[in-house]
Design a protein around this motif. Sequence first.
Motif, PDB file in Angstrom:
ATOM      1  N   MET A   1      15.363   4.011  -0.027  1.00 43.50           N
ATOM      2  CA  MET A   1      14.559   5.198  -0.224  1.00 43.50           C
ATOM      3  C   MET A   1      15.281   6.105  -1.225  1.00 43.50           C
ATOM      4  N   SER A   2      14.539   6.672  -2.155  1.00 40.43           N
ATOM      5  CA  SER A   2      15.160   7.526  -3.162  1.00 40.43           C
ATOM      6  C   SER A   2      15.345   8.938  -2.620  1.00 40.43           C
ATOM      7  N   GLU A   3      16.340   9.606  -3.173  1.00 37.20           N
ATOM      8  CA  GLU A   3      16.610  10.986  -2.768  1.00 37.20           C
ATOM      9  C   GLU A   3      15.570  11.911  -3.381  1.00 37.20           C
ATOM     10  N   PRO A   4      15.230  12.990  -2.675  1.00 34.46           N
ATOM     11  CA  PRO A   4      14.289  13.943  -3.267  1.00 34.46           C
ATOM     12  C   PRO A   4      14.919  14.636  -4.471  1.00 34.46           C
ATOM     13  N   LYS A   5      14.065  14.959  -5.436  1.00 35.35           N
ATOM     14  CA  LYS A   5      14.561  15.626  -6.636  1.00 35.35           C
ATOM     15  C   LYS A   5      14.955  17.060  -6.288  1.00 35.35           C
ATOM     16  N   PRO A   6      15.976  17.578  -6.972  1.00 35.11           N
ATOM     17  CA  PRO A   6      16.371  18.971  -6.718  1.00 35.11           C
ATOM     18  C   PRO A   6      15.264  19.937  -7.165  1.00 35.11           C
ATOM     19  N   TYR A   7      15.282  21.119  -6.555  1.00 37.33           N
ATOM     20  CA  TYR A   7      14.215  22.090  -6.816  1.00 37.33           C
ATOM     21  C   TYR A   7      14.109  22.471  -8.279  1.00 37.33           C
ATOM     22  N   TYR A   8      15.240  22.507  -9.002  1.00 39.97           N
ATOM     23  CA  TYR A   8      15.179  22.912 -10.406  1.00 39.97           C
ATOM     24  C   TYR A   8      14.516  21.859 -11.276  1.00 39.97           C
ATOM     25  N   ALA A   9      14.354  20.640 -10.771  1.00 39.67           N
ATOM     26  CA  ALA A   9      13.659  19.598 -11.520  1.00 39.67           C
ATOM     27  C   ALA A   9      12.159  19.612 -11.241  1.00 39.67           C
ATOM     28  N   THR A  10      11.758  20.083 -10.074  1.00 46.03           N
ATOM     29  CA  THR A  10      10.333  20.056  -9.716  1.00 46.03           C
ATOM     30  C   THR A  10       9.654  21.413  -9.855  1.00 46.03           C
ATOM     31  N   THR A  11      10.401  22.495  -9.789  1.00 45.38           N
ATOM     32  CA  THR A  11       9.808  23.827  -9.844  1.00 45.38           C
ATOM     33  C   THR A  11       9.037  24.087 -11.133  1.00 45.38           C
ATOM     34  N   PRO A  12       9.565  23.736 -12.309  1.00 44.85           N
ATOM     35  CA  PRO A  12       8.774  23.992 -13.532  1.00 44.85           C
ATOM     36  C   PRO A  12       7.416  23.303 -13.523  1.00 44.85           C
ATOM     37  N   PHE A  13       7.334  22.115 -12.943  1.00 43.88           N
ATOM     38  CA  PHE A  13       6.053  21.423 -12.878  1.00 43.88           C
ATOM     39  C   PHE A  13       5.095  22.133 -11.919  1.00 43.88           C
ATOM     40  N   VAL A  15       5.156  25.373 -11.172  1.00 46.21           N
ATOM     41  CA  VAL A  15       4.773  26.637 -11.813  1.00 46.21           C
ATOM     42  C   VAL A  15       3.771  26.373 -12.930  1.00 46.21           C
ATOM     43  N   GLY A  16       4.035  25.370 -13.741  1.00 46.61           N
ATOM     44  CA  GLY A  16       3.117  25.029 -14.827  1.00 46.61           C
ATOM     45  C   GLY A  16       1.752  24.602 -14.307  1.00 46.61           C
ATOM     46  N   GLY A  17       1.738  23.817 -13.242  1.00 50.67           N
ATOM     47  CA  GLY A  17       0.470  23.398 -12.648  1.00 50.67           C
ATOM     48  C   GLY A  17      -0.310  24.572 -12.093  1.00 50.67           C
ATOM     49  N   TYR A  18       0.400  25.503 -11.445  1.00 49.42           N
ATOM     50  CA  TYR A  18      -0.258  26.694 -10.913  1.00 49.42           C
ATOM     51  C   TYR A  18      -0.850  27.526 -12.046  1.00 49.42           C
ATOM     52  N   MET A  19      -0.075  27.706 -13.115  1.00 46.96           N
ATOM     53  CA  MET A  19      -0.557  28.495 -14.250  1.00 46.96           C
ATOM     54  C   MET A  19      -1.794  27.846 -14.878  1.00 46.96           C
ATOM     55  N   LEU A  20      -1.768  26.525 -15.022  1.00 47.87           N
ATOM     56  CA  LEU A  20      -2.901  25.812 -15.605  1.00 47.87           C
ATOM     57  C   LEU A  20      -4.148  25.945 -14.730  1.00 47.87           C
ATOM     58  N   CYS A  21      -3.979  25.760 -13.424  1.00 46.27           N
ATOM     59  CA  CYS A  21      -5.116  25.888 -12.504  1.00 46.27           C
ATOM     60  C   CYS A  21      -5.661  27.309 -12.494  1.00 46.27           C
ATOM     61  N   SER A  22      -4.769  28.290 -12.470  1.00 42.84           N
ATOM     62  CA  SER A  22      -5.190  29.685 -12.426  1.00 42.84           C
ATOM     63  C   SER A  22      -5.954  30.066 -13.689  1.00 42.84           C
ATOM     64  N   ALA A  23      -5.438  29.683 -14.846  1.00 48.34           N
ATOM     65  CA  ALA A  23      -6.100  30.018 -16.106  1.00 48.34           C
ATOM     66  C   ALA A  23      -7.445  29.304 -16.220  1.00 48.34           C
TER      67      ALA A  23
END
Length: 118
Positions: A1-13, A15-23
Amino acid sequence: MSEPKPYYATTPFAVGGYMLCSATLLIANKYAVYKVAAPSFILFSQLMGTAIVVKAFAAMGKIECDPLEKEKSKKFLPVALIFLATIFFNMKALQYVNVETFMVFRFSTPLVVSIADY
């Protein structure tokens, strides 16, 4: 089983997804209010559609959905009404102002809240 990615690797995605959906939703709502000119009907349709999709996914076993409980509903009602009022007033604002003006006021809200909080 792979380790979960650290928050700094997934947070930009996230945030970007939220911004895209909101706009996208903002522009879609502006277009819908322009074409239909009935913000309460548009809001009702969106909320009803969301409820139907959630119930359908729960019936298919794709998600877990707790049943409505009268006591919990009573306690949560003020929060739900305030949330509904803010969404309704956002739709009414979109009916009368352009998207740029709406965005300026929406983005300045955290500044006003932080100043008032201080």
